[in-house]
Write an enzyme that holds these catalytic residues in place. Structure first.
Site, PDB file in Angstrom:
ATOM      1  N   GLN A 134       0.808  -1.224   0.000  1.00 20.17           N
ATOM      2  CA  GLN A 134       0.000   0.000   0.000  1.00 20.17           C
ATOM      3  C   GLN A 134       0.839   1.271   0.000  1.00 20.17           C
ATOM      4  O   GLN A 134       0.524   2.230  -0.689  1.00 20.17           O
ATOM      5  CB  GLN A 134      -0.920   0.014   1.223  1.00 20.17           C
ATOM      6  CG  GLN A 134      -2.322  -0.432   0.878  1.00 20.17           C
ATOM      7  CD  GLN A 134      -3.223  -0.513   2.097  1.00 20.17           C
ATOM      8  OE1 GLN A 134      -2.794  -0.236   3.211  1.00 20.17           O
ATOM      9  NE2 GLN A 134      -4.453  -0.885   1.888  1.00 20.17           N
ATOM     10  N   ASP A 137       2.069   2.211  -3.523  1.00 18.10           N
ATOM     11  CA  ASP A 137       1.062   2.249  -4.582  1.00 18.10           C
ATOM     12  C   ASP A 137       0.934   3.664  -5.176  1.00 18.10           C
ATOM     13  O   ASP A 137       0.058   4.441  -4.809  1.00 18.10           O
ATOM     14  CB  ASP A 137      -0.270   1.766  -4.004  1.00 18.10           C
ATOM     15  CG  ASP A 137      -1.354   1.639  -5.061  1.00 18.10           C
ATOM     16  OD1 ASP A 137      -1.110   2.020  -6.215  1.00 18.10           O
ATOM     17  OD2 ASP A 137      -2.459   1.183  -4.721  1.00 18.10           O
ATOM     18  N   TYR A 236      -9.116  -5.315  -8.748  1.00 16.12           N
ATOM     19  CA  TYR A 236      -9.617  -4.608  -9.920  1.00 16.12           C
ATOM     20  C   TYR A 236     -10.900  -5.275 -10.414  1.00 16.12           C
ATOM     21  O   TYR A 236     -11.191  -6.422 -10.082  1.00 16.12           O
ATOM     22  CB  TYR A 236      -8.579  -4.658 -11.051  1.00 16.12           C
ATOM     23  CG  TYR A 236      -7.376  -3.789 -10.830  1.00 16.12           C
ATOM     24  CD1 TYR A 236      -7.470  -2.405 -10.907  1.00 16.12           C
ATOM     25  CD2 TYR A 236      -6.138  -4.346 -10.555  1.00 16.12           C
ATOM     26  CE1 TYR A 236      -6.368  -1.598 -10.720  1.00 16.12           C
ATOM     27  CE2 TYR A 236      -5.017  -3.545 -10.363  1.00 16.12           C
ATOM     28  CZ  TYR A 236      -5.133  -2.172 -10.456  1.00 16.12           C
ATOM     29  OH  TYR A 236      -4.042  -1.372 -10.273  1.00 16.12           O
TER      30      TYR A 236
HETATM   31  P1  NAD Z   1      -9.411   1.871  -9.891  1.00 18.78           P
HETATM   32  O1  NAD Z   1      -9.103   0.541 -10.493  1.00 18.78           O
HETATM   33  O2  NAD Z   1      -9.133   2.103  -8.457  1.00 18.78           O
HETATM   34  O3  NAD Z   1     -10.930   2.249 -10.157  1.00 18.78           O
HETATM   35  C1  NAD Z   1     -11.586   1.973 -11.332  1.00 18.78           C
HETATM   36  C2  NAD Z   1     -12.999   1.596 -10.943  1.00 18.78           C
HETATM   37  O4  NAD Z   1     -13.767   1.428 -12.119  1.00 18.78           O
HETATM   38  C3  NAD Z   1     -13.085   0.298 -10.148  1.00 18.78           C
HETATM   39  O5  NAD Z   1     -13.741   0.525  -8.922  1.00 18.78           O
HETATM   40  C4  NAD Z   1     -13.890  -0.606 -11.061  1.00 18.78           C
HETATM   41  O6  NAD Z   1     -14.708  -1.511 -10.362  1.00 18.78           O
HETATM   42  C5  NAD Z   1     -14.687   0.403 -11.849  1.00 18.78           C
HETATM   43  N1  NAD Z   1     -15.228  -0.134 -13.103  1.00 18.78           N
HETATM   44  C6  NAD Z   1     -14.638  -0.943 -14.007  1.00 18.78           C
HETATM   45  N2  NAD Z   1     -15.472  -1.206 -15.018  1.00 18.78           N
HETATM   46  C7  NAD Z   1     -16.622  -0.542 -14.749  1.00 18.78           C
HETATM   47  C8  NAD Z   1     -17.856  -0.420 -15.414  1.00 18.78           C
HETATM   48  N3  NAD Z   1     -18.073  -1.034 -16.569  1.00 18.78           N
HETATM   49  N4  NAD Z   1     -18.810   0.358 -14.850  1.00 18.78           N
HETATM   50  C9  NAD Z   1     -18.598   0.986 -13.656  1.00 18.78           C
HETATM   51  N5  NAD Z   1     -17.451   0.903 -12.978  1.00 18.78           N
HETATM   52  C10 NAD Z   1     -16.471   0.154 -13.515  1.00 18.78           C
HETATM   53  O7  NAD Z   1      -8.659   2.937 -10.779  1.00 18.78           O
HETATM   54  P2  NAD Z   1      -8.321   4.450 -10.378  1.00 18.78           P
HETATM   55  O8  NAD Z   1      -6.935   4.480  -9.858  1.00 18.78           O
HETATM   56  O9  NAD Z   1      -9.415   5.026  -9.581  1.00 18.78           O
HETATM   57  O10 NAD Z   1      -8.313   5.130 -11.805  1.00 18.78           O
HETATM   58  C11 NAD Z   1      -9.550   5.335 -12.476  1.00 18.78           C
HETATM   59  C12 NAD Z   1      -9.336   5.946 -13.862  1.00 18.78           C
HETATM   60  O11 NAD Z   1      -8.813   7.244 -13.746  1.00 18.78           O
HETATM   61  C13 NAD Z   1      -8.365   5.164 -14.749  1.00 18.78           C
HETATM   62  O12 NAD Z   1      -8.872   5.148 -16.068  1.00 18.78           O
HETATM   63  C14 NAD Z   1      -7.124   5.965 -14.686  1.00 18.78           C
HETATM   64  O13 NAD Z   1      -6.315   5.804 -15.825  1.00 18.78           O
HETATM   65  C15 NAD Z   1      -7.721   7.339 -14.624  1.00 18.78           C
HETATM   66  N6  NAD Z   1      -6.815   8.363 -14.116  1.00 18.78           N
HETATM   67  C16 NAD Z   1      -6.716   9.476 -14.887  1.00 18.78           C
HETATM   68  C17 NAD Z   1      -5.906  10.502 -14.508  1.00 18.78           C
HETATM   69  C18 NAD Z   1      -5.853  11.731 -15.371  1.00 18.78           C
HETATM   70  O14 NAD Z   1      -4.971  12.553 -15.168  1.00 18.78           O
HETATM   71  N7  NAD Z   1      -6.759  11.907 -16.292  1.00 18.78           N
HETATM   72  C19 NAD Z   1      -5.138  10.371 -13.345  1.00 18.78           C
HETATM   73  C20 NAD Z   1      -5.269   9.221 -12.547  1.00 18.78           C
HETATM   74  C21 NAD Z   1      -6.126   8.206 -12.960  1.00 18.78           C
END
Ligand code: NAD
Length: 395
Positions: A134, A137, A236
């Site tokens: 953790q 991460d 995930y």
């Molecule tokens: P995470 O794995 O912790 O969370 C993703 C969530 O999406 C999970 O809880 C999962 O169950 C859910 N999920 C998956 N498929 C789904 C669906 N079909 N319907 C509803 N929920 C669904 O990931 P995270 O660390 O929270 O990152 C989330 C997103 O944000 C990623 O795409 C990541 O690349 C993006 N992100 C973008 C930026 C940016 O600068 N734009 C920065 C950080 C993260």
């Protein structure tokens, strides 16, 4: 004694730095020597003098920095250096350690070069999401920053207040925010939107997050997908079947229609982001509403999203910001530095490299070692190399 080098990040728009002075001081106390390239921390609020005060030496440029480093700590993947006349993968010393978000999927050639040059590489994005890891991460750290910033950007993009206001001019209704995907980024977007007073609904395919969503004061939108199997053991989500996807979209459409702000964060590792919002759903939203698609960098959760751009459809704006963590470099760098130093302390406990490839964390993120590639672009073990005889599978 291991000598750490922290270069100035050269990726376009990158403002973060791999180590902040507070963490430098702690590493030096452990026995490491630290050298930081001049100006490396400036955009994150730390001048050279702060690093010197923490006990680091300052390198005048990238070639000097890399030439003296046993371990190079970076934020972003190696790139062609604009002034050193070489690619960063060629500047790292043979046999050295390189740690960072290595983006193996778009850095195939670099990874091959690093393997050839006997560089041990640890990819921060592949650190397994297990309890013991953790504090390493970094993906979660950056998603925390990004989720917070996404809510703030959305709040300033709509022409409304987030909170309920009782004013002399009457009562102002609170904004309605709908968050799709309640992982790390989503939960932070929910918490931030709540703090600003919005009424928040959230949806995720993993029912396990329902209580967390509720504890933040948001309503969990439930879809019965017969979904015990949807949460993978790695924490995930798994991909949905076509029928589940259809039912999910119908439910989402109802809630999207009534929202002032939709923040989407749904992702399944190693896959294109699932499309949850169609252009038709965007058209059904009220003029002035905003969709902030955090999954823009992996293709987007909204059909209309253009990575790095804002698209307008019928008065609804769809924002696809990239690298949100770089918009908050001070805390993003502080969190990243703590994560990267925790990993370094695991692989070099007495300030000397002692790589244990049987360790689940090391095995999960070590992309190259001893001249060989161990993980593919998706972080899966390469058969015959990373699957050592004694290795425990998965877990
Ligand atoms: P995470 O794995 O912790 O969370 C993703 C969530 O999406 C999970 O809880 C999962 O169950 C859910 N999920 C998956 N498929 C789904 C669906 N079909 N319907 C509803 N929920 C669904 O990931 P995270 O660390 O929270 O990152 C989330 C997103 O944000 C990623 O795409 C990541 O690349 C993006 N992100 C973008 C930026 C940016 O600068 N734009 C920065 C950080 C993260």
């Amino acid at each position: 004694m291991m000598r750490i080098g922290v270069p100035l990040e050269i990726a376009s728009g990158e403002t973060r730095v791999a180590l902040v002075p507070e963490v430098v001081a702690r590493l030096i106390k452990t026995g490491f020597a630290v050298s930081v390239e001049t100006h490396a921390g400036e955009r994150a609020g730390h001048g050279d003098e702060a690093y010197t005060a923490a006990g680091a030496t300052i390198a005048a440029g990238a070639p000097e920095l890399y030439a003296a480093a046993d371990a190079v700590l970076k934020v972003r993947e190696p790139l062609p250096h604009p002034s050193a006349g070489a690619h960063e993968d060629a500047l790292v010393r043979e046999g050295a350690l390189l740690v960072g978000f290595l983006a193996p999927a778009r850095s195939e050639a670099s990874i091959a070069t690093l393997a050839e040059r006997n560089v041990t590489t640890l990819a921060m994005e592949f650190v397994p999401r297990i309890t013991r890891a953790q504090n390493m991460d970094a993906l979660s750290s950056m998603s925390t920053v990004a989720g917070y910033k996404a809510a703030l950007l959305a709040a300033t993009a709509i022409g409304k207040f987030f909170p309920l206001l009782m004013t002399a001019a009457g009562t102002i209704a609170p904004a309605r925010v709908f968050v799709l995907g309640a992982g790390v980024a989503g939960l932070q977007a929910i918490a931030t939107s709540r703090r600003l007073g919005a009424v928040v609904e959230a949806f995720d395919v993993r029912p396990a997050v329902r209580d967390e969503v509720r504890s933040l004061g948001a309503t969990f939108v439930q879809l019965d997908l017969n979904d015990a199997a949807l949460a993978g053991e790695d924490g995930y989500a798994k991909e949905l079947s076509a029928d589940q996807e259809h039912r999910e979209r119908e439910l989402i459409a109802q809630h999207v229609r009534g929202a002032d702000v939709v923040i989407t964060t749904a992702m399944v590792p190693g896959r294109r982001a699932p499309i949850l919002i169609t252009t038709e759903m965007v058209r059904a939203m009220r003029r002035g509403s905003v969709i902030l698609d955090m999954a823009a960098d992996t293709g987007g959760n909204c059909e209309a999203t253009k990575p790095g751009e804002t698209v307008e459809i019928g008065g609804v704006r769809v924002l696809g910001p990239l690298n949100l963590a770089a918009t908050m470099p001070e805390h993003a760098s502080q969190m990243y530095a703590r994560n990267v130093s925790a990993l370094l302390n695991l692989v070099a406990p007495q300030a000397a490299l002692a790589l244990d490839l049987e360790d689940e964390i090391v095995r999960g993120c070590c992309v190259t070692h001893a001249g060989r590639r161990r993980l593919d672009a998706a972080g899966k073990p390469i058969p015959g190399v990373a699957e050592t005889a004694g290795a425990k599978a998965g877990a």
